[in-house]
Design a protein around this motif. Sequence first.
Motif, short mmCIF file in Angstrom:
data_model
loop_
_atom_site.label_atom_id
_atom_site.label_comp_id
_atom_site.label_asym_id
_atom_site.label_seq_id
_atom_site.Cartn_x
_atom_site.Cartn_y
_atom_site.Cartn_z
N CYS A 1 3.13 -3.35 1.66
CA CYS A 1 2.72 -3.69 1.42
C CYS A 1 2.26 -2.85 -0.71
CB CYS A 1 1.14 -4.47 1.35
SG CYS A 1 1.95 -5.51 3.18
N ILE A 2 1.96 -1.86 0.20
CA ILE A 2 1.21 -0.90 -0.67
C ILE A 2 2.64 -0.78 -1.98
CG2 ILE A 2 0.58 0.96 -1.80
CD1 ILE A 2 -1.41 1.36 -0.12
N CYS A 3 3.66 -0.90 -2.08
CA CYS A 3 4.50 -0.36 -2.35
C CYS A 3 5.19 -1.78 -2.88
CB CYS A 3 6.09 -0.38 -1.76
SG CYS A 3 7.13 -0.09 -2.39
N ILE A 4 5.20 -3.13 -2.15
CA ILE A 4 5.45 -3.80 -3.15
C ILE A 4 4.63 -4.46 -3.99
CG2 ILE A 4 5.80 -6.63 -3.13
CD1 ILE A 4 6.39 -6.24 -0.23
N ILE A 5 2.96 -4.10 -4.28
CA ILE A 5 1.81 -4.49 -5.27
C ILE A 5 2.18 -3.50 -6.47
CG2 ILE A 5 -0.81 -4.21 -5.43
CD1 ILE A 5 -0.19 -5.78 -2.46
N ALA A 6 1.98 -2.05 -5.79
CA ALA A 6 2.65 -1.26 -6.93
C ALA A 6 3.58 -1.06 -7.79
CB ALA A 6 2.49 0.13 -5.83
N THR A 7 4.73 -1.73 -7.55
CA THR A 7 5.90 -2.34 -8.05
C THR A 7 5.21 -3.50 -9.42
OG1 THR A 7 7.38 -1.69 -6.84
CG2 THR A 7 8.67 -2.93 -8.64
N LEU A 8 4.43 -5.01 -8.59
CA LEU A 8 3.63 -5.84 -9.27
C LEU A 8 3.43 -4.61 -10.71
CD1 LEU A 8 4.07 -8.34 -6.47
CD2 LEU A 8 5.36 -8.38 -8.73
N GLY A 9 2.36 -4.03 -10.13
CA GLY A 9 1.18 -3.51 -11.09
C GLY A 9 1.98 -2.70 -12.51
N ASP A 10 2.58 -2.19 -11.99
CA ASP A 10 3.61 -1.14 -12.83
C ASP A 10 4.93 -2.17 -13.64
OD1 ASP A 10 6.51 -0.13 -13.27
OD2 ASP A 10 5.49 1.91 -13.48
N LEU A 11 5.07 -3.40 -13.25
CA LEU A 11 5.59 -4.74 -14.30
C LEU A 11 5.12 -4.79 -14.94
CD1 LEU A 11 8.49 -5.46 -11.84
CD2 LEU A 11 8.97 -4.39 -13.54
N VAL A 12 3.88 -5.10 -14.76
CA VAL A 12 2.76 -5.97 -15.20
C VAL A 12 2.32 -5.03 -17.20
CG1 VAL A 12 0.63 -6.24 -15.79
CG2 VAL A 12 1.52 -7.28 -13.32
N ILE B 1 -2.19 8.09 -2.19
CA ILE B 1 -1.00 8.56 -1.40
C ILE B 1 0.36 7.66 -1.62
CG2 ILE B 1 0.86 9.52 0.38
CD1 ILE B 1 -2.21 11.22 0.48
N GLY B 2 0.12 6.27 -1.01
CA GLY B 2 1.14 5.12 -0.90
C GLY B 2 1.51 4.35 -2.18
N THR B 3 0.64 4.97 -3.52
CA THR B 3 1.14 4.84 -4.59
C THR B 3 1.64 5.76 -5.28
OG1 THR B 3 -0.96 3.17 -4.59
CG2 THR B 3 0.13 3.90 -7.03
N TRP B 4 1.49 6.93 -5.33
CA TRP B 4 2.26 7.98 -5.87
C TRP B 4 3.53 8.35 -5.18
CZ3 TRP B 4 -2.21 12.30 -5.07
CH2 TRP B 4 -3.46 11.47 -5.91
N ALA B 5 4.14 7.66 -3.62
CA ALA B 5 4.94 7.86 -2.27
C ALA B 5 5.54 6.54 -3.20
CB ALA B 5 4.79 7.44 -0.95
N SER B 6 5.41 5.38 -3.48
CA SER B 6 5.95 4.12 -4.23
C SER B 6 7.07 4.30 -5.24
CB SER B 6 5.43 3.44 -4.35
OG SER B 6 6.22 1.88 -5.07
N VAL C 1 -5.55 -0.08 -4.93
CA VAL C 1 -6.56 -0.12 -4.54
C VAL C 1 -7.20 -1.35 -4.65
CG1 VAL C 1 -8.91 0.30 -5.22
CG2 VAL C 1 -6.95 2.74 -5.92
N PRO C 2 -7.53 -2.12 -5.13
CA PRO C 2 -8.47 -3.72 -4.90
C PRO C 2 -7.68 -4.38 -3.50
CG PRO C 2 -8.06 -4.28 -6.98
CD PRO C 2 -7.34 -2.35 -6.65
N PHE C 3 -6.22 -4.48 -2.85
CA PHE C 3 -5.27 -4.59 -2.32
C PHE C 3 -6.06 -4.08 -1.11
CE2 PHE C 3 -2.25 -4.72 0.77
CZ PHE C 3 -2.07 -6.18 1.02
N VAL C 4 -5.92 -2.55 -1.03
CA VAL C 4 -6.99 -1.42 -0.08
C VAL C 4 -7.87 -2.41 0.74
CG1 VAL C 4 -6.67 0.93 0.77
CG2 VAL C 4 -4.86 0.22 -0.23
N TYR C 5 -8.57 -1.93 -0.24
CA TYR C 5 -10.38 -2.55 -0.05
C TYR C 5 -10.44 -3.83 0.40
CZ TYR C 5 -15.12 -3.24 -1.11
OH TYR C 5 -16.67 -3.28 -0.83
N TYR C 6 -9.80 -4.61 0.41
CA TYR C 6 -10.01 -6.13 1.37
C TYR C 6 -8.88 -6.22 1.72
CZ TYR C 6 -12.94 -7.64 -3.12
OH TYR C 6 -13.84 -7.70 -4.17
N PHE C 7 -7.51 -4.91 2.95
CA PHE C 7 -7.09 -5.15 3.46
C PHE C 7 -7.86 -4.67 4.23
CE2 PHE C 7 -4.05 -3.09 6.28
CZ PHE C 7 -3.03 -3.85 6.29
N VAL C 8 -8.35 -4.05 4.03
CA VAL C 8 -9.49 -2.65 5.50
C VAL C 8 -10.92 -3.78 5.71
CG1 VAL C 8 -8.75 -1.13 4.52
CG2 VAL C 8 -11.06 -1.69 3.80
#
Length: 276
Positions: A218-229, A153-158, A263-270
């Motif tokens: 953090c999810i928004c920032i990382i999602a944007t970077l993933g899209d740019l990659v 949901i965080g990624t879709w919201a971003s 997803v990997p970020f959330v996995y290690y965040f928690v």
Amino acid sequence: MLVRIITGIVGIGLAAFVIQAGGTLFAVCGLVLALGAWFEYCNAFDKKGYRPALVIGGLFVSAMCYAAYGGLDTGLLTMLSLGAVLVMFLLTVLLHGSFSVPSAAVSAAGVLYLGMSFAHLIGLRVMEHGMAPVETQLGVLEPGCALIWTALIGTWASDTFAYFAGSFLGRHKLCPSISPGKTVEGFVGGLIGTTASVAGLGVLFGFDVQMMAVLGLCICIIATLGDLVESVMKRYTGIKDSGHIIPGHGGIWDRFDSVIYTVPFVYYFVQFVALR
């Protein structure tokens, strides 16, 4: 746009069913998505003149997903990661003349990039990390189920908030040489919307709202970077979409380019931040 919306609604419905079901169904769907993204990745770099190891790489991606079934086996994942890199470069000897060093590098990078990320998607769904079941007004959720919903949901919201904010307010290009459609205003809208959305999930799941807000940011920032990659790789290989399997959305890689990072970020965040 209508096709995109209809496909999105159907996709969310299917995703909800699979996420709630969990178990083998979720793992198998994760594996299918991983292999689909791997095929699209290989096809993209094949157009550039490389020859990724489609079959052998697919076997390693499958093995990585299996290593996450029932819980992320980090030891097995490490072994498979090393094995994938060593085998890909060994192929330059065994298939000398037909499998080049650049092809080996592209193959190894793709297996790690996609295999490890989708393995974490599967691993996050079964994660417990000492957390009790999550009680909500909609029912009781397994911890991993709540965390998967948070990541997705965080990624879709971003993506959604950035799209609409950029469409109505966008004036300044964010990365014009990589993704001309992204704007600074869209990115800011995505930050605000994602932070609020994930914080709202914190209220629903009974998690620490402040920490969930930080996670959303953090999810928004990382999602944007993933899209740019992915955008960089598509520009490099000269393709517009990674595939056409999802009407209005392109390919699996197109749809999951941000999820691969979030997803990997959330996995290690928690693992390091207490949400309850």
